[in-house]
Every structure is written in C-alpha cells, then in structure tokens.
Design an enzyme around this catalytic site. Structure first.
Site, PDB file in Angstrom:
ATOM      1  N   GLY A  67       0.883  -1.230   0.037  1.00  0.00           N
ATOM      2  CA  GLY A  67       0.080  -0.122   0.177  1.00  0.00           C
ATOM      3  C   GLY A  67       1.006   1.397  -0.086  1.00  0.00           C
ATOM      4  O   GLY A  67       1.927   1.315  -0.440  1.00  0.00           O
TER       5      GLY A  67
ATOM      6  N   LYS B 181       2.140   6.252   3.779  1.00  0.00           N
ATOM      7  CA  LYS B 181       1.448   6.679   4.838  1.00  0.00           C
ATOM      8  C   LYS B 181       1.023   5.951   5.581  1.00  0.00           C
ATOM      9  O   LYS B 181       1.073   5.632   6.953  1.00  0.00           O
ATOM     10  CB  LYS B 181       0.616   7.842   4.312  1.00  0.00           C
ATOM     11  CG  LYS B 181      -0.321   8.332   5.429  1.00  0.00           C
ATOM     12  CD  LYS B 181      -1.069   9.475   4.826  1.00  0.00           C
ATOM     13  CE  LYS B 181      -2.547   9.789   5.566  1.00  0.00           C
ATOM     14  NZ  LYS B 181      -3.567   9.426   5.080  1.00  0.00           N
ATOM     15  N   ILE B 182       0.374   4.704   5.115  1.00  0.00           N
ATOM     16  CA  ILE B 182      -0.288   3.653   5.799  1.00  0.00           C
ATOM     17  C   ILE B 182       0.739   2.626   6.308  1.00  0.00           C
ATOM     18  O   ILE B 182       0.732   2.229   7.319  1.00  0.00           O
ATOM     19  CB  ILE B 182      -1.518   3.067   4.895  1.00  0.00           C
ATOM     20  CG1 ILE B 182      -2.374   3.730   4.377  1.00  0.00           C
ATOM     21  CG2 ILE B 182      -2.008   1.968   5.826  1.00  0.00           C
ATOM     22  CD1 ILE B 182      -3.256   4.766   5.602  1.00  0.00           C
ATOM     23  N   GLY B 183       1.611   2.668   5.614  1.00  0.00           N
ATOM     24  CA  GLY B 183       3.115   1.802   5.959  1.00  0.00           C
ATOM     25  C   GLY B 183       3.677   2.135   7.380  1.00  0.00           C
ATOM     26  O   GLY B 183       3.871   1.386   8.343  1.00  0.00           O
TER      27      GLY B 183
ATOM     28  N   GLU C 102       5.595  -3.230   1.081  1.00  0.00           N
ATOM     29  CA  GLU C 102       5.747  -3.095  -0.278  1.00  0.00           C
ATOM     30  C   GLU C 102       4.944  -1.610  -0.565  1.00  0.00           C
ATOM     31  O   GLU C 102       3.611  -1.672  -0.589  1.00  0.00           O
ATOM     32  CB  GLU C 102       5.029  -4.337  -1.093  1.00  0.00           C
ATOM     33  CG  GLU C 102       5.666  -5.614  -0.905  1.00  0.00           C
ATOM     34  CD  GLU C 102       7.186  -5.591  -1.881  1.00  0.00           C
ATOM     35  OE1 GLU C 102       7.120  -5.164  -2.792  1.00  0.00           O
ATOM     36  OE2 GLU C 102       8.039  -6.464  -1.247  1.00  0.00           O
TER      37      GLU C 102
ATOM     38  N   CYS D 195       2.277   0.380  -8.601  1.00  0.00           N
ATOM     39  CA  CYS D 195       3.459   0.848  -7.685  1.00  0.00           C
ATOM     40  C   CYS D 195       4.618   0.691  -8.527  1.00  0.00           C
ATOM     41  O   CYS D 195       5.491   1.612  -8.322  1.00  0.00           O
ATOM     42  CB  CYS D 195       3.729   0.108  -6.617  1.00  0.00           C
ATOM     43  SG  CYS D 195       3.836  -1.644  -7.024  1.00  0.00           S
TER      44      CYS D 195
END
Lengths: 484, 484
Positions: free
Chosen positions: A192, A195-197, A214, A252
């Site tokens: 994803g 930011k969410i990582g 990833e 990505c």
C-alpha cells in the site's frame, strides 16, 4: 464492530491452534494448499476476470497478464521448488570447532497477516499468500474494500478450496485493519502507501512483529535519446505500456514520469500520441482496454493534481476527466513545474509528466531530490550512464531498456528501500520473507578442552587467544610446551 | 579531556546532515575507504587491548580472559574476515532470468543504505558496539554509534579511540543516555541496529516507523537449557557453568537462563554443578577473580528482589550470598521455583540459575513453547531423535546442542532473534547484508518486442500470454504458428 472483534479473536485462536498442531509444517500440506490456489484460479478464471472488470474495468487479457498469470506462475514455481527451498543450509565451521556441525533451517514465523491492495487485488492477495503458506505459516488475508468484487470473490472462494482452519480471509476497510493491528501477529505483510505503511509499522512495533512493506514512489524513466534512437519505436511503446497499459497507471511500478533532453521531447510526444491511439483508439473511454480509476475520490485527487494552473498549462495531450465513469484520459504533460504537487507525490494514474533536461546526465540529480522509488527505468545504451545510475541513485530495482517487467523475473527480489518499502518477495524471496532463519549448532560432548574452563591462568589465556586466531601450529607448540 | 555538553535535537540534526553530506559525496562507497577504516579498527584492537581490558574491569569487573577473548579476539576475527571477504561481498550476484523476460540478464547489486545508527549495550560494550559498526562500514555506510552509558569507561574509551583512528566525516560516536538517544531517534536514519531489551526494542521500532527505517533488533529472553539424562554429565555441567558465570556472570543475551531436567536426574545435575563450580571458582566464589561483578546497584537490587521473593528464597540449593557494596552475588542455584515467580517471568541476566524438574523430559517442549521465544535454546544429549525434535520444534533465535553460546563466534551462522528476542541477524556476511540494500537490476534488450504485451487486447494475445506464463515452449510455438 464488536462482532468483528470477536471474529478476529476467534480466527486468531483457531489459526494459532492449527499452527501449534504442526499441520502446516508438512511440505505435502503446503504443496496441496498452493495447488488448491492454482486450481481455484484456473477453475474461476471467468469469475475473477469479471470481478476485476467490475472493480477496475480491467480487460481480461490485462487481468490475466498482471494477476491470474502471475498467481499461476507463482504457485507453479512454489510447488516445484518447495523441496529445494526447505532444505537446511549447511555451514562450514572453523577447524577449532571440529567436529561440531552448523546449519540454518527455515522455520515458519507462525500466524501471519497479509494486508492486500486494491489495484491488483487478486495477485497482491494470493502471491503473498502463496509465500506465507510455502513457508508453513497460518495466514489471515485482509483484502481491500476498494476492490469489493475481487474481495468478495476471495472471501467466498478461498474457504471452498483451502484449509479454513489455517487460511482465512476477512473483508473490510480501515476499521477492520485497526482491529487486526491491535493483536499480536508473527509477521505482517503490507502492500500500500507509505503513509499507511508507517501506521502498520508503528502498530507492529508494539508487539515486536517483523514487517514487509511493499510501498511506492515516483518511478522515473530516463530516455537517453542519443543512444537508443535506432529503437525509439520500441522505447515509446514500452513507456506507453508502462504508463497506460497496466491498471491505467495505478501500479506501484508504473512509469511515473519521463526524463529526456529538451531537444527530443517534442518528437517523443509526437510518437506517444499515435501510440496511445493504437492502444485505445480514438476514444479511450470506450476502448475497453483502459482500466478505470479506483474510486471517485481517486479521480478527484487526480483532478486536483491537474487543476494547478501551471500544470494545466503544461498539458500537451488529453486532460479530460469523467468522474461518473471513473475515467481520466491518458494525459501527457510537458515540463510541469518541479515544485507542483504532481511532481511531488506518486501520481498513480494515467498522467505522464515529461521533464526535460539540458543534458541527460542531469536526470540523476533530479531523481536524487525525491524519495527512493520502487523502480528506476532507463532507456540507454551508454555504459557510463548505466554505471552512474546504478551507483548514484538508490531504488528498489533498476531496469534498463524496459519497464515493469522486472516483476516477472522471480529470481530477482521485489521490494523497496527507504520510502518505497522494507523487505522483499517473489520466488524464493517469498519463502524467505515468511521464514525465520534459525541457526543450529551441534557440538560434540567428547573432545573437551580444559583450557575452556576457569580458573584462568596465562596458559589458558594464550591457548584461547591462539585458538581464536586459528593459529593451529602455534597452538600445537603451546600444548607441547614449546611455546610460552 | 573535552567537557561534555548536552546533546539535543539540533545537534542530532546537524550530525545527520553532516554525515549525509559525506555519504552523498561518496566518501564511504569506495572499497579503499572501507578497507582503511577496517584496518584502523584492527589497529585499535592490536594496540589498545590493555586499555580496553582496564575499561571493562572498571565497568563490569570483567576478568582479563573474558575481555581479551570475548571482546577483543572476537572483534579481531570479525575485522579480519571482513577484510578478507569484502571484495566478494561487494560483488554483484548474478540472477537467473526466465522465458518470460527473455532476452535479459539480471543481477543483484549490494548498495549501502546511507547513514545508519548503531545503539549498543553495556554487557559487551566493545563487541556489541564495534561488531555492528564493522558491518555498517563494510557495507559502505556512514555510521553513528551510541554506546551504553551504563558502561561509562568503555563508552568514553570507544569515543576517544574511534575519533582518533576513524574518519570522523563519516563515523561518529555520541555518548549519552535517554536524552541523547531520544534526540538521535527523532532523526531519519537509513537503518537502526539496536542491541538491548525487548522493552526498549519496541520504543526503537516505533521511532523507526515514523521514517520507515528498517531495523535490526538484537534483544533477549529466557534461554532454556534442557539436560537429558543420556548425556556426559561432567562436560555438560562444565559448559553450562562457563557459559553462564564465565560469560559476564550471566549478564549476556544468550546466557543459560534456566535448566529443565527430570525429577530423577536433577540431584545428579546439582551435585555435578556444585563440584565443578568449586573447581572453577573455589570454596569462596565471592573472592574469585574469574567472574564479572553485577554491573550496578540497580541491577543488583533487581536480582536481589528475584532471590528474596517468597517461595523462591527457600528454593536456593547452592550459593545465595550477596554483597551490595562490591556488587557481588555468588553463583546461585535454585530448585523448582514456582513457574509464576518473578525469577521465571523475566530474563534473569545475572548469576542465578533456576532448575525446573519435570516428570518426563518430553514436557520441556510445552514449558518452552508457553514462553516468549528466546534468543537461544540449549540441549545436552546423546539422543539423536531428541536433537532432531528439539531443532525442528523449538523456536528460538538459534539452537545449540551440547554446548553453550559458542555459536556467537561462528561467522557462518546468522545471529539474531525471533519474536520477543528480536528481528534481523548479523555476524560474518550477515552483517554486511544487514546494512545493505540488495538492488535488483534487469538488463533488457530493445529488440524482440512482443505485441502480446500491449493493447489492444485480443484472444490470440491472451493465449500466447498463457503459454508464456506456463513457459511451455510447445504451446508458444503453436500459438505463434497459428496452430492453436
């Protein structure tokens, strides 16, 4: 949500119990599960393609190339290689330790969590799942709510094919993810945004859970016109394919922007335009070969990127948007300002900025001002430029003279660095990603040396010092009393 | 001696900026620079051993042999290995390509991550500081080392020697405690390597998450020792003793924490231990110079509390003497303390050794599995089946059969934890890898482009793609020849 909390707890409890039973350790079980994933995809090709078409307007060929084909291949490779991957690696030990033996065995982490993404909802769910199972873990998969049909397919069909006590699927959005992250997992695999990582890693830190993230970034594409002009047609086709041919730029590893010398920019644009037409016809919206944008919010985001007046002014092709139909036209920009938003966040859409430089060598400087991307692409035959790119830039991967295809090479690790991610997978790297490499050393109870034990004295100190330096001859002299 | 000034957020920011500039200028990338730095570290080991031994005696009361062998000799070996292997380690690794990516060649290139932070521990202050730094430098990074303030003489000596001998434009030492560490952790690092407790490990990982910084966490746990009656008791006991009290007096991450054996065998084990303890440390172990002291009064009080707990203090079968003024606790053996006692709930990290008895040795697996995964698990036995079962079913960072801790010295085995005992590994080439990004590089040719890759999509393209995915030559030819 209470019900969801209980479901999660119950699922975790069952998966842990299954893991403890040892069932997932058997290579036979793992191969059978992966074989079942293969069968599931083969049996349901039409259903899957239909779900992907509904979610993302993906054409079935694109769906096969980017998702089903990837999963089928991944499953085949895993089944054929698992025996080899699971073999312990023997280590050579120094003579001093003779007759001790050393080896490293790969053991499953235990119960792992896979959080998938919406743009390739089938392959980004099943490919990590294959890795987790190959390594012998129990797995919970949370598919993305932004690809609801694919998600529903997985939630309904996986239980019909796989061992439900070991492999589970949960649907839902951020609120479900939040609940999941409150629990302790033995490994978390996330695909994803950066930011969410960060949120995922912070949650994992509370439990010391190792993560593979990833993520993404702006994948630049350098076009060194001097050295590839003979093959410019191929180059243009590959760039166009890398931007618009896979989920409409929402990948990505999509080509994010192009760097080219100023004098060649217009001829590049002049070649890109007919290429777009050859791909999608006069009206790309109706072509059936261009994926949709995921949601209205994503269309609005892309719209906002284009609305900057300086960016508007740089549009040389396309630019039209139909929010209702989740459509953004394949768009080319010529030299939008480097400080515009579109040049500072991952575009993730069918807009291609072309950034011109005076000398192609300058492209390296521009790339370095941005966070490390997942991939760097460079079309060039100049060996010096290749060397400079490799040594002066950093990215998950570098591909010369093509785009996106590194994804298909399962002997290469697939993963990011810096903002583009932590960890890697594909092929054996998937197996390793979900394994703990456990060192095993076996000593011998015979052959005990007094010098190892207190009380310490000079002899023992000298002995051990020599032993560590592996100065065996001097050791022998010492023992024979011929050395002080 | 320079006056110590407070190191705060601004200093940390300036430090990282400086080092990043050095890294971007390419200071650390070349083979020569790395070799020079490693050779300088070797000179430190060769020329300053007496000072290192003296600092360790100050900080920990460490016996000369332990300092010389477990800190200096191990480091010397680590440096020499890196010097010998660096060219190999730095060389790109060829990767296999497949039919789907033909024609192409692929390789994996090791590149430094950038500017890295090594946070070290107090128990082996030289080894745990310099060993990771060896990895960082070998891999071509700029590095900041923060040694532990709980070993102040060692910390000061490290700062002095490293400033004197290493390239301070790229290698720095920051001394300090919580304030300084917090300031450092707010910065963006390209990797953080931490050795210490699980509790702080969480703090480190949470700070790293803010910047998506990958981490190696070398933590700890309660490393169990299973003693089978089918063993050579004298050798077993000698190895346990020197592995526990002979390695910083039990204050080591892989220290044998507690013993598991059968009710029947326990008395023999205790008798053998008493005998060998006396041989090693004399009738008055509090007077023996061959053991480190307890590091400070905080830890002394902590260990005291473990011993004084009700239901524990009456289980002492050997030792138990305490001397707060000299920070000494005698080698102490306890028999069958309650499983929920404090001493069985936290990593002991001291000279106390509980022995837990079982009706049947088989029960050891459940006992170990019910606790967090330790850094090491030990087994003493001749029984091949038991060894196999232990190696495959006990999850720990590493497993050692018939010896204690010695796997630390083996550069061919990865050293690291799993679960609560940590993530990542190092030693030997694993150190180089820990501080490297493995960049995938794919070289493609501009010839041989397949229309299959591009829109507009069609059934024929789909068939060919399917054949390619299966890597089935015959199907591919059939399709290409229009026979399918």
């Amino acid at each position: 949500m209470e019900g969801m909390k209980e479901t999660v707890e119950e699922s975790l409890r069952e998966m842990r119990e299954t893991f403890a039973s040892g069932r997932t350790r058997s290579l036979k079980w793992r191969k059978a599960q992966i074989g079942a994933i293969y069968e599931m995809v083969k049996d349901n090709e039409d259903k899957i393609c239909s779900a992907l078409f509904q979610d993302l307007g993906k054409h079935s060929t694109e769906a096969f190339r980017d998702e089903l084909g990837v999963v089928l291949r991944s499953a085949t490779v895993a089944i054929n290689s698992l025996d080899k991957w699971a073999v312990p690696k023997h280590s050579n030990l120094p003579l001093l330790f003779y007759p001790a033996k050393g080896k490293v065995i790969s053991e499953p982490y235990g119960t792992v969590l896979v959080l998938s993404s919406w743009n390739f909802p089938i392959s980004l769910s099943l490919d990590p799942l294959i890795g987790a199972i190959a390594a012998g873990n129990t797995v919970l998969l949370k598919s993305s709510e932004l690809s609801p049909n694919a998600s529903a397919f997985l939630a309904k069909t996986i239980p019909a094919y796989l061992d439900t006590k070991a492999i589970k699927v949960i649907e839902g959005g951020p609120d479900v993810a939040t609940i999941l992250l409150q629990h302790q997992w033995d490994k978390i695999f996330f695909t994803g945004s950066p930011k969410i990582g960060r949120i995922i890693m912070a949650a994992a830190a509370q439990h010391l859970t190792p993560v593979t993230l990833e993520l993404g970034g702006k994948c630049p594409t350098i076009v060194d016109h001097h050295t590839i002009s003979k093959n410019i047609k191929s180059v243009v086709k590959r760039i166009a394919g890398g931007k618009w041919g896979s989920c409409s730029g929402q990948a990505c590893i999509s080509v994010d922007y192009v760097l080219i010398e100023k004098s060649y920019a217009s001829s590049l644009i002049d070649m890109l335009k007919p290429t777009i037409k050859s791909f999608f016809g006069e009206n790309p919206k109706e072509s059936g070969c261009l994926s949709k944008i995921a949601t209205k919010q994503h269309v609005q985001r892309l719209s906002r990127l284009l609305n900057d007046p300086r960016v508007q002014a740089s549009i040389v092709h396309g630019g039209s948007i139909d929010e209702e139909k989740l459509y953004v036209e394949p768009t080319i920009l010529l030299d939008p300002p480097l400080d515009s938003e579109i040049m500072n966040e991952e575009i993730f859409g069918p807009i291609l900025p072309i950034i011109t430089v005076r000398d192609i060598q300058e492209s390296i400087g521009i790339i370095k001002t941005k966070p490390k991307p997942l991939a760097i692409y460079a079309f060039t035959n100049d060996e010096n430029l290749k060397t400079r790119i490799l040594s002066e830039t950093s990215s998950g991967s570098v591909t010369f003279n093509d785009v996106m295809i590194q994804y298909m090479c399962d002997a290469l690790p697939f993963g990011g660095v810096g903002e583009s991610g932590i960890g890697r997978y594909h092929g054996k790297y998937s197996f390793d990603c979900f394994s703990h490499e456990k060192a095993i050393m076996e000593g011998s109870l015979g052959m005990d040396l007094d010098a190892r034990y207190p009380p310490w004295n000079n002899f023992k100190l000298t002995f051990i010092r020599l032993a560590f330096r592996e100065a065996y001859f001097k050791l022998i002299l010492l023992m024979l009393g011929l050395k002080r | 001696m320079a006056a110590k000034k407070m190191f705060g957020a601004v200093d940390a920011s300036v430090l990282v900026t400086d080092l990043r500039r050095s890294f971007d200028d390419g200071v650390t990338r070349g083979y020569e620079w790395r070799v020079t730095q490693l050779k300088q570290l070797l000179i430190i080991c060769d020329n300053h051993e007496p000072e290192i031994v003296a600092a360790l005696r100050d900080d920990l009361g460490k016996p000369e042999l332990e300092s010389s062998v477990y800190e200096v000799s191990l480091l010397r070996n680590s440096i020499k290995l890196a010097l010998k292997q660096l060219k190999n380690w730095m060389a790109p690794e060829k990767a296999k390509t497949s039919l789907t990516t033909f024609p192409a060649s692929a390789e994996i290139v090791s590149e430094p991550l950038g500017v890295v932070l090594v946070i070290s521990a107090w128990n082996y202050p030289f080894l745990l500081s310099i060993d990771p730094v060896i990895g960082a430098i070998s891999a071509g990074n700029a590095v900041v080392l923060k040694p532990s303030e709980l070993a102040p003489a060692s910390s000061a000596l490290l700062a002095k020697l490293m400033e004197q001998y290493l390239d301070s434009s790229a290698v720095r030492v920051v001394e300090g405690a919580v304030t300084e560490t917090t300031a450092l952790l707010e910065q963006k690092w390209d990797k953080i390597f931490y050795t210490g407790s699980s509790k702080i490990g969480r703090v480190i990982m949470a700070a790293a998450a803010k910047h998506l910084t990958p981490v190696v966490l070398e933590l700890g746990g309660k490393s169990p020792v299973v003693v089978d009656s089918d063993t050579d008791l004298k050798v077993t006991v000698r190895r346990i003793i020197v592995g526990k009290w002979g390695c910083n007096n039990g204050q080591a991450c892989v220290s044998p924490d507690y013993i598991l054996t059968t009710k029947e065998y326990a008395p023999k084990v205790i008798d053998a231990m008493k005998k060998e303890l006396e041989t090693f440390y004399g009738k008055n172990p509090m007077e023996s110079k061959d053991m480190s002291r307890i590091v400070n009064s905080t830890h002394f009080d902590r260990l005291s509390k473990l011993l004084d707990e009700k239901e524990v203090s009456d289980k002492i079968v050997y030792g138990g003497e305490k001397d707060r003024e000299n920070l000494k606790i005698a080698p102490t053996i306890l028999l069958d303390v309650p499983l929920d006692s404090l001493i069985m709930s936290e990593e002991i990290f001291g000279p106390l050794l509980p022995i837990l008895t079982l009706n049947n040795l088989e029960e050891c697996f459940d006992v170990i599995r019910s606790r967090p995964k330790p850094l090491a698990a030990y087994l003493f036995t001749h029984n091949k089946k038991l060894k196999e079962r232990f190696a495959t079913t006990v999850s720990a960072g590493g497993i050692v059969v018939n010896d204690i801790a010695v796997h630390l010295a083996l550069h061919t085995l990865p050293f690291g934890g799993v679960g609560e005992s940590g993530m990542g590994a190092y030693h030997g080439k694993f150190s180089f890898d820990a501080f490297s990004h493995k960049k995938a590089v794919l070289y493609r040719s501009l010839f041989g482009d397949s229309a299959v890759r591009y829109p507009p999509y069609s059934r024929g393209k789909l068939r060919l793609l399917k054949a390619l995915v299966d890597s089935n030559i015959f199907d591919i030819f059939k399709v290409l020849l229009g026979l399918s």
